[in-house]
Design a protein around this motif. Structure first.
Motif, mmCIF file in Angstrom:
data_model
loop_
_atom_site.group_PDB
_atom_site.id
_atom_site.type_symbol
_atom_site.label_atom_id
_atom_site.label_comp_id
_atom_site.label_asym_id
_atom_site.label_seq_id
_atom_site.Cartn_x
_atom_site.Cartn_y
_atom_site.Cartn_z
ATOM 1 N N LYS A 82 0.837 -1.205 0.000
ATOM 2 C CA LYS A 82 0.000 0.000 0.000
ATOM 3 C C LYS A 82 0.871 1.253 0.000
ATOM 4 N N PHE A 83 1.933 1.246 0.778
ATOM 5 C CA PHE A 83 2.842 2.387 0.806
ATOM 6 C C PHE A 83 3.432 2.631 -0.583
ATOM 7 N N TRP A 84 3.783 1.568 -1.296
ATOM 8 C CA TRP A 84 4.314 1.671 -2.652
ATOM 9 C C TRP A 84 3.260 2.273 -3.587
ATOM 10 N N VAL A 85 2.026 1.787 -3.455
ATOM 11 C CA VAL A 85 0.922 2.303 -4.281
ATOM 12 C C VAL A 85 0.713 3.793 -4.007
ATOM 13 N N LEU A 86 0.559 4.155 -2.731
ATOM 14 C CA LEU A 86 0.284 5.550 -2.379
ATOM 15 C C LEU A 86 1.442 6.466 -2.761
ATOM 16 N N SER A 87 2.671 6.022 -2.555
ATOM 17 C CA SER A 87 3.802 6.868 -2.913
ATOM 18 C C SER A 87 3.938 6.993 -4.430
ATOM 19 N N SER A 88 3.518 5.985 -5.176
ATOM 20 C CA SER A 88 3.546 6.069 -6.642
ATOM 21 C C SER A 88 2.526 7.078 -7.152
ATOM 22 N N LEU A 89 1.373 7.128 -6.513
ATOM 23 C CA LEU A 89 0.336 8.080 -6.914
ATOM 24 C C LEU A 89 0.608 9.483 -6.388
ATOM 25 N N GLY A 90 1.299 9.575 -5.278
ATOM 26 C CA GLY A 90 1.603 10.884 -4.689
ATOM 27 C C GLY A 90 0.329 11.655 -4.389
ATOM 28 N N THR A 91 0.297 12.913 -4.796
ATOM 29 C CA THR A 91 -0.861 13.763 -4.494
ATOM 30 C C THR A 91 -2.101 13.382 -5.303
ATOM 31 N N TYR A 92 -1.961 12.467 -6.249
ATOM 32 C CA TYR A 92 -3.130 11.997 -7.009
ATOM 33 C C TYR A 92 -3.926 10.935 -6.242
ATOM 34 N N TRP A 93 -3.324 10.343 -5.187
ATOM 35 C CA TRP A 93 -4.041 9.311 -4.451
ATOM 36 C C TRP A 93 -5.190 9.927 -3.670
#
Length: 163
Positions: A82-93
């Protein structure tokens, strides 16, 4: 004692996600983002709230359940994913569906590998979190409810990004 620590961590984690989502929402709106799927969002929030309530209720109704360290380990791996997903999306998450005009879908991190990694994580969390304490009813019921919810949500999201 372990259950209290676990459920407290889970609640704090979920509230932190809502805080991040709200912060990101402000940024997205400042970029002219448009929200989609607003009509199903309250049902999603309700389902996730009832999920946590169901974990607590089943745990106390079923008596003291021992922690399953295999499922705890899987949950920790899911948190890392989840951390990888959220950090990949950044402010778009966000917990809502927003699209900034002119912006395309994110294509980095796990999004290079498959289309909806955030939802893969959510599906796994809903199934695995209750099993950390052998709460099978919650795992089965909310896996089914989540599948129904994600059918609606992914359909909306795919339509948004198809344009």
């Amino acid at each position: 004692m372990y259950f209290i620590l676990f459920i407290s961590f889970l609640i704090i984690q979920r509230l932190t996600e809502l805080y991040i989502s709200r912060r990101n929402e402000k940024w997205l709106l400042s970029k002219g983002a448009v929200e989609y799927g607003r009509e199903h969002y309250p049902f999603m929030v309700g389902m996730h709230t009832l999920f946590i309530c169901s974990i607590v209720a089943e745990y106390y109704l079923a008596g003291d359940k021992q922690m399953d360290y295999l499922f705890l380990g899987l949950f920790i791996l899911l948190l890392l994913f989840k951390f990888w997903v959220l950090s990949s999306l950044g402010t778009y998450w966000n917990t809502r569906i927003y699209r900034v005009p002119g912006a395309g879908p994110v294509k980095k991190g796990p999004y290079k590998l498959f289309k909806h990694p955030n939802y893969v994580d959510v599906v796994c969390e809903i199934a695995i979190i209750p099993l950390v304490f052998h709460l099978c009813y919650t795992a089965v019921i909310f896996t089914v409810l989540n599948a129904i919810m994600l059918t609606v949500r992914i359909r909306v999201e795919n339509k948004v990004w198809a344009n």
